[in-house]
Motif scaffolding. Structure first.
Motif, short mmCIF file in Angstrom:
data_model
loop_
_atom_site.label_atom_id
_atom_site.label_comp_id
_atom_site.label_asym_id
_atom_site.label_seq_id
_atom_site.Cartn_x
_atom_site.Cartn_y
_atom_site.Cartn_z
N SER A 84 18.29 -1.84 -5.82
CA SER A 84 18.73 -2.21 -4.47
C SER A 84 17.55 -2.38 -3.53
N LEU A 85 16.57 -3.12 -3.99
CA LEU A 85 15.34 -3.28 -3.21
C LEU A 85 15.60 -4.03 -1.92
N LYS A 86 14.85 -3.63 -0.90
CA LYS A 86 14.97 -4.22 0.43
C LYS A 86 13.62 -4.83 0.85
N PRO A 87 13.62 -5.76 1.75
CA PRO A 87 12.34 -6.33 2.22
C PRO A 87 11.37 -5.26 2.71
N GLU A 88 11.89 -4.20 3.31
CA GLU A 88 11.02 -3.15 3.82
C GLU A 88 10.39 -2.30 2.71
N ASP A 89 10.78 -2.53 1.47
CA ASP A 89 10.12 -1.86 0.34
C ASP A 89 8.84 -2.59 -0.07
N THR A 90 8.59 -3.73 0.52
CA THR A 90 7.39 -4.49 0.21
C THR A 90 6.14 -3.70 0.56
N ALA A 91 5.29 -3.51 -0.43
CA ALA A 91 4.06 -2.71 -0.24
C ALA A 91 3.28 -2.72 -1.55
N THR A 92 2.07 -2.19 -1.48
CA THR A 92 1.34 -1.87 -2.70
C THR A 92 1.68 -0.44 -3.09
N TYR A 93 2.10 -0.26 -4.31
CA TYR A 93 2.52 1.04 -4.82
C TYR A 93 1.41 1.63 -5.69
N TYR A 94 1.15 2.91 -5.44
CA TYR A 94 0.09 3.62 -6.17
C TYR A 94 0.70 4.85 -6.85
N CYS A 95 0.24 5.13 -8.06
CA CYS A 95 0.59 6.42 -8.65
C CYS A 95 -0.60 7.35 -8.46
N ALA A 96 -0.30 8.63 -8.40
CA ALA A 96 -1.33 9.61 -8.10
C ALA A 96 -0.96 10.95 -8.71
N SER A 97 -1.97 11.78 -8.90
CA SER A 97 -1.73 13.13 -9.42
C SER A 97 -1.97 14.16 -8.33
N ASP A 98 -1.24 15.26 -8.41
CA ASP A 98 -1.29 16.31 -7.40
C ASP A 98 -1.26 17.65 -8.12
N ARG A 99 -2.36 18.40 -8.04
CA ARG A 99 -2.42 19.68 -8.74
C ARG A 99 -1.53 20.74 -8.09
N MET A 100 -0.96 20.43 -6.93
CA MET A 100 -0.06 21.37 -6.25
C MET A 100 1.40 21.01 -6.52
N TYR A 101 1.69 20.47 -7.70
CA TYR A 101 3.06 20.23 -8.12
C TYR A 101 3.86 19.41 -7.11
N CYS A 102 3.23 18.37 -6.58
CA CYS A 102 3.87 17.41 -5.68
C CYS A 102 3.90 17.87 -4.22
N LEU A 103 3.48 19.04 -3.93
CA LEU A 103 3.54 19.54 -2.55
C LEU A 103 2.67 18.70 -1.62
N PHE A 104 1.47 18.36 -2.03
CA PHE A 104 0.57 17.57 -1.19
C PHE A 104 0.96 16.11 -1.18
N LEU A 105 1.32 15.60 -2.35
CA LEU A 105 1.63 14.17 -2.44
C LEU A 105 2.87 13.84 -1.62
N MET A 106 3.83 14.71 -1.54
CA MET A 106 5.08 14.43 -0.83
C MET A 106 5.06 14.90 0.62
N SER A 107 3.91 15.22 1.13
CA SER A 107 3.84 15.62 2.53
C SER A 107 3.88 14.39 3.44
N SER A 108 3.97 14.63 4.73
CA SER A 108 4.06 13.51 5.69
C SER A 108 2.76 12.70 5.71
N SER A 109 1.66 13.31 5.31
CA SER A 109 0.38 12.62 5.16
C SER A 109 -0.08 12.85 3.72
N PRO A 110 0.39 12.02 2.82
CA PRO A 110 0.16 12.27 1.39
C PRO A 110 -1.32 12.39 1.02
N THR A 111 -1.63 13.41 0.26
CA THR A 111 -2.96 13.55 -0.33
C THR A 111 -2.79 13.83 -1.81
N PHE A 112 -3.86 13.66 -2.57
CA PHE A 112 -3.74 13.72 -4.02
C PHE A 112 -5.11 13.97 -4.61
#
Length: 125
Positions: A84-112
């Motif tokens: 159900s993709l939407k125009p607002e999904d348009t972006a460059t998508y990156y995969c990343a690793s997070d040693r804090m079990y997703c806590l940092f990656l899923m924050s409001s300012s993602p880090t990895f």
């Protein structure tokens, strides 16, 4: 550590794409692997992440119910099924690793710890 993202492309609104993130080594060598996206001129946005230890998943509200993250241990790969993709999904998508079990990656300012090269997703008619 290397993460290789692939699967982006051009899709019409309402369509689907499946992104892949293949990691060096084994998935069990990691703690959390996920996806963030960035559109031109926009901030980085966390999308989804999976904890390798227990396969628990997290999603941004903007994609919940439409995107699904999964893993294939035999292929050392994390997938992001996008429906159900939407125009607002348009972006460059990156995969990343997070040693804090997703806590940092899923924050409001993602880090990895490590990220792969991006794959472009364009949703347009």
């Amino acid at each position: 550590v290397q993460l290789q993202a692939s699967g982006g492309g051009l899709v019409q609104p309402g369509g689907s794409l499946k992104l892949s993130c293949t990691v060096s080594g084994r998935l069990s060598d990691y703690y959390g692997i996920g996806w963030f996206r960035q559109a031109p001129g926009a901030e980085r946005e966390a999308i989804s992440c999976i904890s390798i230890s227990d396969s628990s998943t997290r999603y941004a509200d903007s994609v919940k119910g439409r995107f699904t993250i999964s893993r294939d241990n035999a292929k050392n790969t994390i997938y992001l099924q996008m429906n159900s993709l939407k125009p607002e999904d348009t972006a460059t998508y990156y995969c990343a690793s997070d040693r804090m079990y997703c806590l940092f990656l899923m924050s409001s300012s993602p880090t990895f710890d490590f990220q792969g090269q991006g794959t472009l997703v364009t949703v347009s008619s």
